[in-house]
Design a protein around this motif. Structure first.
Motif, PDB file in Angstrom:
ATOM      1  N   GLN A   1       7.409  -4.050  -8.150  1.00 46.94           N
ATOM      2  CA  GLN A   1       8.835  -4.390  -8.185  1.00 46.94           C
ATOM      3  C   GLN A   1       9.535  -3.875  -6.933  1.00 46.94           C
ATOM      4  O   GLN A   1      10.460  -4.515  -6.411  1.00 46.94           O
ATOM      5  N   ALA A   2       9.085  -2.737  -6.420  1.00 44.95           N
ATOM      6  CA  ALA A   2       9.680  -2.152  -5.213  1.00 44.95           C
ATOM      7  C   ALA A   2       9.419  -3.020  -3.986  1.00 44.95           C
ATOM      8  O   ALA A   2      10.116  -2.892  -2.972  1.00 44.95           O
ATOM      9  N   TYR A   3       8.433  -3.894  -4.054  1.00 47.01           N
ATOM     10  CA  TYR A   3       8.191  -4.845  -2.960  1.00 47.01           C
ATOM     11  C   TYR A   3       9.396  -5.764  -2.816  1.00 47.01           C
ATOM     12  O   TYR A   3       9.733  -6.200  -1.716  1.00 47.01           O
ATOM     13  N   ASN A   4      10.046  -6.045  -3.930  1.00 54.35           N
ATOM     14  CA  ASN A   4      11.237  -6.897  -3.930  1.00 54.35           C
ATOM     15  C   ASN A   4      12.524  -6.099  -3.734  1.00 54.35           C
ATOM     16  O   ASN A   4      13.445  -6.547  -3.055  1.00 54.35           O
ATOM     17  N   PHE A   5      12.586  -4.904  -4.325  1.00 54.30           N
ATOM     18  CA  PHE A   5      13.802  -4.088  -4.314  1.00 54.30           C
ATOM     19  C   PHE A   5      13.906  -3.101  -3.154  1.00 54.30           C
ATOM     20  O   PHE A   5      14.996  -2.695  -2.778  1.00 54.30           O
ATOM     21  N   GLY A   6      12.739  -2.683  -2.619  1.00 49.65           N
ATOM     22  CA  GLY A   6      12.732  -1.605  -1.642  1.00 49.65           C
ATOM     23  C   GLY A   6      12.177  -0.326  -2.268  1.00 49.65           C
ATOM     24  O   GLY A   6      12.232  -0.147  -3.489  1.00 49.65           O
ATOM     25  N   THR A   7      11.673   0.565  -1.443  1.00 51.56           N
ATOM     26  CA  THR A   7      10.947   1.746  -1.935  1.00 51.56           C
ATOM     27  C   THR A   7      11.814   2.715  -2.732  1.00 51.56           C
ATOM     28  O   THR A   7      11.299   3.474  -3.554  1.00 51.56           O
ATOM     29  N   ALA A   8      13.120   2.711  -2.520  1.00 57.53           N
ATOM     30  CA  ALA A   8      14.000   3.634  -3.253  1.00 57.53           C
ATOM     31  C   ALA A   8      13.934   3.386  -4.758  1.00 57.53           C
ATOM     32  O   ALA A   8      14.244   4.291  -5.553  1.00 57.53           O
ATOM     33  N   TYR A   9      13.512   2.204  -5.157  1.00 60.43           N
ATOM     34  CA  TYR A   9      13.395   1.893  -6.583  1.00 60.43           C
ATOM     35  C   TYR A   9      12.368   2.796  -7.259  1.00 60.43           C
ATOM     36  O   TYR A   9      12.497   3.110  -8.446  1.00 60.43           O
ATOM     37  N   ILE A  10      11.364   3.223  -6.523  1.00 65.46           N
ATOM     38  CA  ILE A  10      10.322   4.083  -7.086  1.00 65.46           C
ATOM     39  C   ILE A  10      10.915   5.410  -7.557  1.00 65.46           C
ATOM     40  O   ILE A  10      10.627   5.873  -8.670  1.00 65.46           O
TER      41      ILE A  10
ATOM     42  N   SER B   1       0.828  -1.209   0.000  1.00 68.39           N
ATOM     43  CA  SER B   1       0.000   0.000   0.000  1.00 68.39           C
ATOM     44  C   SER B   1       0.860   1.256   0.000  1.00 68.39           C
ATOM     45  O   SER B   1       0.594   2.217  -0.734  1.00 68.39           O
ATOM     46  N   LYS B   2       1.906   1.235   0.815  1.00 68.28           N
ATOM     47  CA  LYS B   2       2.836   2.367   0.861  1.00 68.28           C
ATOM     48  C   LYS B   2       3.498   2.563  -0.493  1.00 68.28           C
ATOM     49  O   LYS B   2       3.616   3.697  -0.989  1.00 68.28           O
ATOM     50  N   ASN B   3       3.917   1.466  -1.113  1.00 66.73           N
ATOM     51  CA  ASN B   3       4.548   1.538  -2.427  1.00 66.73           C
ATOM     52  C   ASN B   3       3.612   2.111  -3.478  1.00 66.73           C
ATOM     53  O   ASN B   3       4.022   2.916  -4.321  1.00 66.73           O
ATOM     54  N   LEU B   4       2.362   1.691  -3.435  1.00 67.76           N
ATOM     55  CA  LEU B   4       1.380   2.181  -4.409  1.00 67.76           C
ATOM     56  C   LEU B   4       1.142   3.676  -4.240  1.00 67.76           C
ATOM     57  O   LEU B   4       1.028   4.412  -5.230  1.00 67.76           O
ATOM     58  N   ASP B   5       1.079   4.140  -3.002  1.00 68.27           N
ATOM     59  CA  ASP B   5       0.906   5.575  -2.740  1.00 68.27           C
ATOM     60  C   ASP B   5       2.122   6.365  -3.229  1.00 68.27           C
ATOM     61  O   ASP B   5       1.980   7.427  -3.851  1.00 68.27           O
ATOM     62  N   LEU B   6       3.313   5.851  -2.942  1.00 66.66           N
ATOM     63  CA  LEU B   6       4.543   6.522  -3.369  1.00 66.66           C
ATOM     64  C   LEU B   6       4.658   6.538  -4.893  1.00 66.66           C
ATOM     65  O   LEU B   6       5.107   7.540  -5.477  1.00 66.66           O
ATOM     66  N   ALA B   7       4.248   5.441  -5.521  1.00 65.60           N
ATOM     67  CA  ALA B   7       4.307   5.361  -6.981  1.00 65.60           C
ATOM     68  C   ALA B   7       3.363   6.371  -7.622  1.00 65.60           C
ATOM     69  O   ALA B   7       3.719   7.035  -8.605  1.00 65.60           O
ATOM     70  N   GLU B   8       2.175   6.496  -7.064  1.00 64.17           N
ATOM     71  CA  GLU B   8       1.210   7.466  -7.595  1.00 64.17           C
ATOM     72  C   GLU B   8       1.744   8.895  -7.434  1.00 64.17           C
ATOM     73  O   GLU B   8       1.664   9.703  -8.360  1.00 64.17           O
ATOM     74  N   ALA B   9       2.308   9.179  -6.269  1.00 59.39           N
ATOM     75  CA  ALA B   9       2.849  10.520  -6.016  1.00 59.39           C
ATOM     76  C   ALA B   9       4.030  10.827  -6.937  1.00 59.39           C
ATOM     77  O   ALA B   9       4.232  11.975  -7.348  1.00 59.39           O
ATOM     78  N   ALA B  10       4.805   9.804  -7.285  1.00 61.72           N
ATOM     79  CA  ALA B  10       5.979   9.995  -8.135  1.00 61.72           C
ATOM     80  C   ALA B  10       5.640   9.958  -9.622  1.00 61.72           C
ATOM     81  O   ALA B  10       6.498  10.247 -10.467  1.00 61.72           O
ATOM     82  N   GLY B  11       4.396   9.578  -9.931  1.00 61.06           N
ATOM     83  CA  GLY B  11       3.970   9.528 -11.326  1.00 61.06           C
ATOM     84  C   GLY B  11       4.518   8.351 -12.100  1.00 61.06           C
ATOM     85  O   GLY B  11       4.743   8.442 -13.313  1.00 61.06           O
ATOM     86  N   VAL B  12       4.726   7.221 -11.410  1.00 60.65           N
ATOM     87  CA  VAL B  12       5.217   6.022 -12.087  1.00 60.65           C
ATOM     88  C   VAL B  12       4.128   4.952 -12.114  1.00 60.65           C
ATOM     89  O   VAL B  12       3.099   5.082 -11.448  1.00 60.65           O
ATOM     90  N   ASP B  13       4.353   3.902 -12.890  1.00 57.74           N
ATOM     91  CA  ASP B  13       3.335   2.875 -13.061  1.00 57.74           C
ATOM     92  C   ASP B  13       3.212   1.954 -11.846  1.00 57.74           C
ATOM     93  O   ASP B  13       4.111   1.892 -11.004  1.00 57.74           O
ATOM     94  N   VAL B  14       2.095   1.248 -11.797  1.00 60.67           N
ATOM     95  CA  VAL B  14       1.800   0.338 -10.681  1.00 60.67           C
ATOM     96  C   VAL B  14       2.851  -0.752 -10.549  1.00 60.67           C
ATOM     97  O   VAL B  14       3.208  -1.157  -9.434  1.00 60.67           O
ATOM     98  N   TRP B  15       3.390  -1.225 -11.675  1.00 62.06           N
ATOM     99  CA  TRP B  15       4.336  -2.336 -11.628  1.00 62.06           C
ATOM    100  C   TRP B  15       5.673  -1.929 -11.032  1.00 62.06           C
ATOM    101  O   TRP B  15       6.432  -2.780 -10.557  1.00 62.06           O
ATOM    102  N   THR B  16       5.939  -0.632 -11.020  1.00 62.16           N
ATOM    103  CA  THR B  16       7.113  -0.143 -10.288  1.00 62.16           C
ATOM    104  C   THR B  16       6.907  -0.370  -8.798  1.00 62.16           C
ATOM    105  O   THR B  16       7.827  -0.782  -8.081  1.00 62.16           O
ATOM    106  N   ALA B  17       5.685  -0.103  -8.327  1.00 62.84           N
ATOM    107  CA  ALA B  17       5.363  -0.326  -6.916  1.00 62.84           C
ATOM    108  C   ALA B  17       5.487  -1.799  -6.553  1.00 62.84           C
ATOM    109  O   ALA B  17       5.974  -2.143  -5.466  1.00 62.84           O
TER     110      ALA B  17
END
Length: 201
Positions: A116-125, A98-114
């Motif tokens: 992938q960030a589950y595996n890599f960590g939020t800095a990937y966003i 959920s945190k990743n999805l919120d950060l991805a939306e705020a950063a203007g990136v796609d859902v699949w980045t969020a």
């Protein structure tokens, strides 16, 4: 002799296909036992995640075969396998997603980045936001090689072969200590796999 070999090969291929289909169906059935728990967890959280995505992540992480079904222990306290029950695992996993999805939306990136960030960590966003705004195998590979792997001790670019059909299409190699660059692609594929197999449950 040739006809015999041909029939044997065909039989083996059919057998392998049937066995693999059986295994996938069994694994999907195992994952689906957590559907109600996922629904309840999502209902208790203000999240953009949905049931199908979380179930696909469970399938990707453990196929529902371990107590920490979403492999969310390390995101909780930094210790692998410290979570010993599925409900806590799902609650923590949904919280991170959920945190990743919120950060991805705020950063203007796609859902699949969020995802992938589950595996890599939020800095990937942020990394994706600065490099085109869309998760790709190429970006995931460079992040794995240049950021994740070195941070965990692999400064030489050491890699290994990863035997997964989706990985084989793109070279089939992962960097040691570099996470799974194919993670979001696997989750995406497993969404459809669960949907198809659920028809036969």
């Amino acid at each position: 002799m040739f006809k015999y070999l041909k029939r044997l090969i065909i039989f083996l291929l059919v057998f392998l296909f049937a066995f693999q289909t059986y295994r996938i169906h069994r694994n999907v059935k195992n994952v689906m036992q957590y559907k109600e728990m996922v629904e309840e967890t999502l209902a208790d959280n203000d999240t953009k995640a949905n049931v199908e995505l979380v179930l696909a992540m469970i399938y990707t992480e453990t196929k529902g075969g371990e107590a920490d079904v979403m492999q969310s222990s390390e995101s909780s306290d930094g210790v692998a396998n410290s979570i010993t029950d599925s409900q806590t695992s799902i609650q923590q996993g949904v919280s991170v997603l959920s945190k990743n999805l919120d950060l991805a939306e705020a950063a203007g990136v796609d859902v699949w980045t969020a995802v992938q960030a589950y595996n890599f960590g939020t800095a990937y966003i942020d990394y994706v936001a600065k490099n085109g705004g869309e998760n790709t195998i190429e970006l995931a590979e460079s992040y794995s090689r240049d950021v994740v792997a070195p941070s965990l001790g692999n400064t030489s670019g050491e890699s290994y072969f990863y035997y997964h059909p989706l990985a084989l299409i793109s070279g089939g190699r992962l960097y040691k200590n570099g996470g799974n660059i194919y993670y979001s692609r696997e989750v995406h594929f497993n969404l459809y796999l669960i949907e198809i197999m659920s028809v036969f449950s």
